[in-house]
Design an enzyme around this catalytic site. Sequence first.
Site, PDB file in Angstrom:
ATOM      1  N   GLY A 101       0.794  -1.219   0.000  1.00 47.93           N
ATOM      2  CA  GLY A 101       0.000   0.000   0.000  1.00 47.93           C
ATOM      3  C   GLY A 101       0.829   1.273   0.000  1.00 47.93           C
ATOM      4  N   GLY A 103       3.186   1.786  -2.498  1.00 42.50           N
ATOM      5  CA  GLY A 103       3.663   1.988  -3.860  1.00 42.50           C
ATOM      6  C   GLY A 103       4.931   1.227  -4.197  1.00 42.50           C
ATOM      7  N   TYR A 139      -2.045  -5.440 -11.484  1.00 36.88           N
ATOM      8  CA  TYR A 139      -1.390  -5.502 -12.783  1.00 36.88           C
ATOM      9  C   TYR A 139      -2.186  -4.738 -13.845  1.00 36.88           C
ATOM     10  CZ  TYR A 139       1.579  -9.127 -10.744  1.00 36.88           C
ATOM     11  OH  TYR A 139       2.460  -9.817  -9.960  1.00 36.88           O
TER      12      TYR A 139
END
Length: 168
Positions: A101, A103, A139
């Site tokens: 969470g 990045g 994704y």
Amino acid sequence: MNSYRTNIEGFEIRFATEEDVPLILEFIKALAEYEKMLDEVVATEKGLKQSIFVQKQAEVIIGEEKGKPVGFALFFHNYSTFLGKANLYLEDLFVKPEYRGKGYGKTLLSFLGKIAVDRDCGRLDWWCLDWNTTSIEFYKEMGAVPMDEWTVYRVEGEQLQRLSKFCD
């Protein structure tokens, strides 16, 4: 250059070294546990050292938060005859659950994209388990497209040994 700064304060990415073999195996086992496949891991430190650092069959990048390893990606080159050039194949991408969470996974994937572009690769490919909807959405957010018209095939173990005998 040993490590690469990212757009996230305190997060850097570096290529793994031989000294990282125990850490790589730790990440592999953590990923396997997440995927409910820990009992299938037979990799050893000795085997990883041989295949990654001696035979150079794969490469590993490690993501670190303020010097602490929090994620990794293992990848290698494959080849597209249609494109007439090499590609990158991502075997594993994993960020420890307590660091998600932030990045970091996106940054690791982005770094792989940079490697692919810098090496003039045609594409970046990987597989994802069908039940892993969290990763699938991740994704897709990153611009990946599922290749639904392809079926993955595998020959391993005894069947691989038997297959190899056709050329004896």
